[in-house]
Design a protein around this motif. Structure first.
Motif, PDB file in Angstrom:
ATOM      1  N   ILE A 273      77.676  69.526 -21.391  1.00  0.00           N
ATOM      2  CA  ILE A 273      78.020  68.111 -21.237  1.00  0.00           C
ATOM      3  C   ILE A 273      78.101  67.528 -22.648  1.00  0.00           C
ATOM      4  CG2 ILE A 273      77.003  67.866 -18.944  1.00  0.00           C
ATOM      5  CD1 ILE A 273      74.608  66.427 -20.229  1.00  0.00           C
ATOM      6  N   VAL A 274      78.988  66.556 -22.812  1.00  0.00           N
ATOM      7  CA  VAL A 274      79.177  65.971 -24.147  1.00  0.00           C
ATOM      8  C   VAL A 274      78.538  64.589 -24.183  1.00  0.00           C
ATOM      9  CG1 VAL A 274      80.830  65.317 -25.942  1.00  0.00           C
ATOM     10  CG2 VAL A 274      81.330  67.255 -24.430  1.00  0.00           C
ATOM     11  N   ASN A 275      77.616  64.441 -25.089  1.00  0.00           N
ATOM     12  CA  ASN A 275      76.843  63.213 -25.247  1.00  0.00           C
ATOM     13  C   ASN A 275      77.516  62.298 -26.257  1.00  0.00           C
ATOM     14  OD1 ASN A 275      74.788  61.300 -25.347  1.00  0.00           O
ATOM     15  ND2 ASN A 275      73.569  62.474 -26.838  1.00  0.00           N
ATOM     16  N   ALA A 276      77.509  61.002 -25.974  1.00  0.00           N
ATOM     17  CA  ALA A 276      78.000  59.992 -26.924  1.00  0.00           C
ATOM     18  C   ALA A 276      76.805  59.565 -27.774  1.00  0.00           C
ATOM     19  CB  ALA A 276      78.598  58.801 -26.174  1.00  0.00           C
ATOM     20  N   ALA A 277      76.629  60.256 -28.884  1.00  0.00           N
ATOM     21  CA  ALA A 277      75.421  60.069 -29.696  1.00  0.00           C
ATOM     22  C   ALA A 277      75.697  59.118 -30.853  1.00  0.00           C
ATOM     23  CB  ALA A 277      74.965  61.434 -30.226  1.00  0.00           C
ATOM     24  N   ASN A 278      74.694  58.977 -31.723  1.00  0.00           N
ATOM     25  CA  ASN A 278      74.902  58.229 -32.980  1.00  0.00           C
ATOM     26  C   ASN A 278      74.607  59.188 -34.134  1.00  0.00           C
ATOM     27  OD1 ASN A 278      72.004  58.096 -33.675  1.00  0.00           O
ATOM     28  ND2 ASN A 278      71.909  56.712 -31.911  1.00  0.00           N
TER      29      ASN A 278
ATOM     30  N   GLY B  53      70.768  57.922 -23.922  1.00  0.00           N
ATOM     31  CA  GLY B  53      69.424  57.716 -23.365  1.00  0.00           C
ATOM     32  C   GLY B  53      69.236  58.480 -22.069  1.00  0.00           C
ATOM     33  N   ALA B  54      70.258  58.472 -21.221  1.00  0.00           N
ATOM     34  CA  ALA B  54      70.155  59.170 -19.923  1.00  0.00           C
ATOM     35  C   ALA B  54      69.981  60.672 -20.144  1.00  0.00           C
ATOM     36  CB  ALA B  54      71.410  58.892 -19.096  1.00  0.00           C
TER      37      ALA B  54
ATOM     38  N   HIS C 179      68.796  62.235 -22.869  1.00  0.00           N
ATOM     39  CA  HIS C 179      67.467  62.554 -23.427  1.00  0.00           C
ATOM     40  C   HIS C 179      66.371  62.396 -22.378  1.00  0.00           C
ATOM     41  CE1 HIS C 179      67.854  63.431 -27.760  1.00  0.00           C
ATOM     42  NE2 HIS C 179      69.021  62.785 -27.642  1.00  0.00           N
ATOM     43  N   ARG C 180      66.471  61.399 -21.532  1.00  0.00           N
ATOM     44  CA  ARG C 180      65.453  61.222 -20.476  1.00  0.00           C
ATOM     45  C   ARG C 180      65.464  62.418 -19.545  1.00  0.00           C
ATOM     46  NH1 ARG C 180      67.136  56.097 -20.855  1.00  0.00           N
ATOM     47  NH2 ARG C 180      68.708  56.267 -19.213  1.00  0.00           N
ATOM     48  N   ALA C 181      66.647  62.854 -19.162  1.00  0.00           N
ATOM     49  CA  ALA C 181      66.743  63.947 -18.176  1.00  0.00           C
ATOM     50  C   ALA C 181      66.390  65.290 -18.801  1.00  0.00           C
ATOM     51  CB  ALA C 181      68.152  64.001 -17.596  1.00  0.00           C
ATOM     52  N   ALA C 182      66.675  65.453 -20.098  1.00  0.00           N
ATOM     53  CA  ALA C 182      66.426  66.747 -20.763  1.00  0.00           C
ATOM     54  C   ALA C 182      64.948  66.915 -21.107  1.00  0.00           C
ATOM     55  CB  ALA C 182      67.267  66.858 -22.028  1.00  0.00           C
ATOM     56  N   GLY C 183      64.285  65.798 -21.390  1.00  0.00           N
ATOM     57  CA  GLY C 183      62.884  65.866 -21.802  1.00  0.00           C
ATOM     58  C   GLY C 183      62.746  65.910 -23.314  1.00  0.00           C
ATOM     59  N   PRO C 184      61.520  65.844 -23.802  1.00  0.00           N
ATOM     60  CA  PRO C 184      61.255  65.669 -25.249  1.00  0.00           C
ATOM     61  C   PRO C 184      61.690  66.832 -26.140  1.00  0.00           C
ATOM     62  CG  PRO C 184      59.207  66.067 -24.029  1.00  0.00           C
ATOM     63  CD  PRO C 184      60.277  65.900 -22.991  1.00  0.00           C
ATOM     64  N   LYS C 185      61.878  68.013 -25.541  1.00  0.00           N
ATOM     65  CA  LYS C 185      62.273  69.144 -26.389  1.00  0.00           C
ATOM     66  C   LYS C 185      63.685  68.967 -26.952  1.00  0.00           C
ATOM     67  CE  LYS C 185      59.243  72.694 -24.397  1.00  0.00           C
ATOM     68  NZ  LYS C 185      59.174  73.869 -23.504  1.00  0.00           N
TER      69      LYS C 185
ATOM     70  N   ALA D 216      69.810  52.785 -16.033  1.00  0.00           N
ATOM     71  CA  ALA D 216      68.582  52.938 -16.829  1.00  0.00           C
ATOM     72  C   ALA D 216      68.440  51.776 -17.805  1.00  0.00           C
ATOM     73  CB  ALA D 216      68.646  54.259 -17.606  1.00  0.00           C
ATOM     74  N   ASP D 217      69.556  51.256 -18.232  1.00  0.00           N
ATOM     75  CA  ASP D 217      69.440  50.289 -19.327  1.00  0.00           C
ATOM     76  C   ASP D 217      70.549  49.252 -19.181  1.00  0.00           C
ATOM     77  OD1 ASP D 217      69.761  50.487 -22.967  1.00  0.00           O
ATOM     78  OD2 ASP D 217      69.212  48.882 -21.562  1.00  0.00           O
ATOM     79  N   PRO D 218      70.451  48.400 -18.142  1.00  0.00           N
ATOM     80  CA  PRO D 218      71.558  47.454 -17.893  1.00  0.00           C
ATOM     81  C   PRO D 218      71.850  46.589 -19.123  1.00  0.00           C
ATOM     82  CG  PRO D 218      69.634  46.976 -16.507  1.00  0.00           C
ATOM     83  CD  PRO D 218      69.362  48.254 -17.196  1.00  0.00           C
ATOM     84  N   GLU D 219      70.796  46.382 -19.955  1.00  0.00           N
ATOM     85  CA  GLU D 219      71.037  45.548 -21.151  1.00  0.00           C
ATOM     86  C   GLU D 219      71.910  46.307 -22.153  1.00  0.00           C
ATOM     87  OE1 GLU D 219      69.496  42.988 -19.126  1.00  0.00           O
ATOM     88  OE2 GLU D 219      70.141  42.441 -21.134  1.00  0.00           O
ATOM     89  N   HIS D 220      71.903  47.681 -22.001  1.00  0.00           N
ATOM     90  CA  HIS D 220      72.557  48.505 -23.034  1.00  0.00           C
ATOM     91  C   HIS D 220      73.999  48.077 -23.208  1.00  0.00           C
ATOM     92  CE1 HIS D 220      73.602  52.027 -25.363  1.00  0.00           C
ATOM     93  NE2 HIS D 220      74.629  52.195 -24.581  1.00  0.00           N
ATOM     94  N   ALA D 221      74.690  47.952 -22.080  1.00  0.00           N
ATOM     95  CA  ALA D 221      76.123  47.650 -22.154  1.00  0.00           C
ATOM     96  C   ALA D 221      76.361  46.286 -22.792  1.00  0.00           C
ATOM     97  CB  ALA D 221      76.709  47.682 -20.746  1.00  0.00           C
ATOM     98  N   LEU D 222      75.351  45.438 -22.801  1.00  0.00           N
ATOM     99  CA  LEU D 222      75.566  44.091 -23.365  1.00  0.00           C
ATOM    100  C   LEU D 222      75.473  44.141 -24.883  1.00  0.00           C
ATOM    101  CD1 LEU D 222      73.405  42.062 -20.799  1.00  0.00           C
ATOM    102  CD2 LEU D 222      75.869  42.539 -20.767  1.00  0.00           C
ATOM    103  N   LYS D 223      74.893  45.284 -25.398  1.00  0.00           N
ATOM    104  CA  LYS D 223      74.724  45.332 -26.867  1.00  0.00           C
ATOM    105  C   LYS D 223      76.002  45.850 -27.507  1.00  0.00           C
ATOM    106  CE  LYS D 223      70.096  46.920 -25.940  1.00  0.00           C
ATOM    107  NZ  LYS D 223      69.530  48.215 -25.660  1.00  0.00           N
TER     108      LYS D 223
END
Ligand code: APR
Length: 268
Positions: free
Chosen positions: A62-67, A78-79, A81-87, A253-260
């Motif tokens: 899967i291709v992540n839209a990262a920074n 964020g989704a 990383h949450r689903a993959a876990g801390p590793k 997960a982060d409804p505010e995210h799209a507002l940023k």
């Protein structure tokens, strides 16, 4: 209020309808505007379209839209990383970041997919759209190249840069379709079995429903078109396509995210 995607059983690449199937089921309309220059039906069995949570896909990558830090964020980053876990974050810390337009690959840990390709999209610059377009093309091309180099066969893209980074959905979908179509036409592209566009919010669903038929029009059915689905096959395909999950209309997960939304123009 938005519907939240319930954690679904992983969905495999073969369960995601190809364009050919979507045309056959009348789930994708042929464009009234006709095909764009360079359009081709040749890949309609290898292009898939899925609306939903990319973290539920048991594809190769899967291709992540990262920074550029690769250290996580909101939205699809964020989704994932949450689903993959801390590793996942621990591995990302070893990568030393990633420039805009480039891609890096990691394991997927608790995700059902095999690998995560992290690509860094451009923050849309409406004063220099050509610069943004070139960077977005680089994201799709570098991700495809990295998948092939890593021996991966199925890859699912989130809509890179169309959230916080403010890339207009229709323009971004055009760049994505055009870059993928051109790559599939190269020798290296033959190594990929399926490239899946994942949409999430309505604006991207509309953009891909409009542009996919312009880049990947249906093949003109020949009179002896052998792959006409029988009634049973149609029913089975319809049942399979209808089993795909209902989707949230915005990031649960982060409804505010799209507002940023970050736009170059807004930074002044
Ligand atoms: N599955 C699939 N697509 C999703 C999901 C999900 N679970 N969550 C969000 N999306 C979609 C959004 O609807 C949008 O179309 O992903 C697309 C990309 O939006 P963003 O995640 O905001 O990414 P982008 O616009 O590229 O901005 C990247 O946001 O999350 C931060 O760390 C990230 O700083 C980076 C910036």
């Amino acid at each position: 209020m938005f519907r939240t995607a319930i954690r679904m059983a992983p969905i495999s690449a073969s369960e995601i309808p190809s364009l050919n199937l979507l045309y056959k089921l009348d789930r994708l309309d042929v464009s009234r505007l006709g095909p764009l220059k360079g359009a081709s039906p040749a890949y309609n069995d290898r292009i898939g379209l899925f609306r939903g949570d990319i973290t539920t896909l048991s594809v190769d990558a899967i291709v992540n839209a990262a920074n550029t830090s690769l250290l996580g964020g909101g939205g699809v980053d964020g989704a994932i990383h949450r689903a993959a876990g801390p590793k996942l974050l621990a591995e990302c810390r070893t990568l030393g970041g990633c420039p805009t337009g480039a891609s890096k690959i990691t394991d997927a840990y608790k995700l059902p997919c095999k690998k995560v390709i992290h690509t860094v999209g451009p923050v849309y610059d409406d004063t220099h759209p050509a610069v943004s377009e070139a960077a977005l093309r680089d994201c799709y091309r570098s991700s495809l190249e990295l998948a092939v180099k890593s021996g991966l066969k199925t890859i699912a893209f989130s809509a890179i840069s169309t959230g916080v980074y403010g890339y207009p959905s229709l323009d971004a979908a055009h760049v994505a379709c055009d870059t993928v179509r051109k790559y599939l036409g190269t020798g290296d592209g033959e190594a990929l079995d399926k490239v899946i566009f994942v949409t999430f919010e309505e604006k991207d669903v509309r953009a891909y429903n409009h542009l996919l038929p312009r880049h990947f029009p249906p093949s003109t059915p020949s009179t002896n078109d052998h792959d006409q689905l029988t009634k049973e096959q149609n029913a089975e395909a319809e049942a399979r396509a209808s089993q795909l999950p209902n989707v949230p209309s915005t990031d649960p997960a982060d409804p505010e995210h799209a507002l940023k939304k970050q736009k170059q123009g807004d930074k002044k």
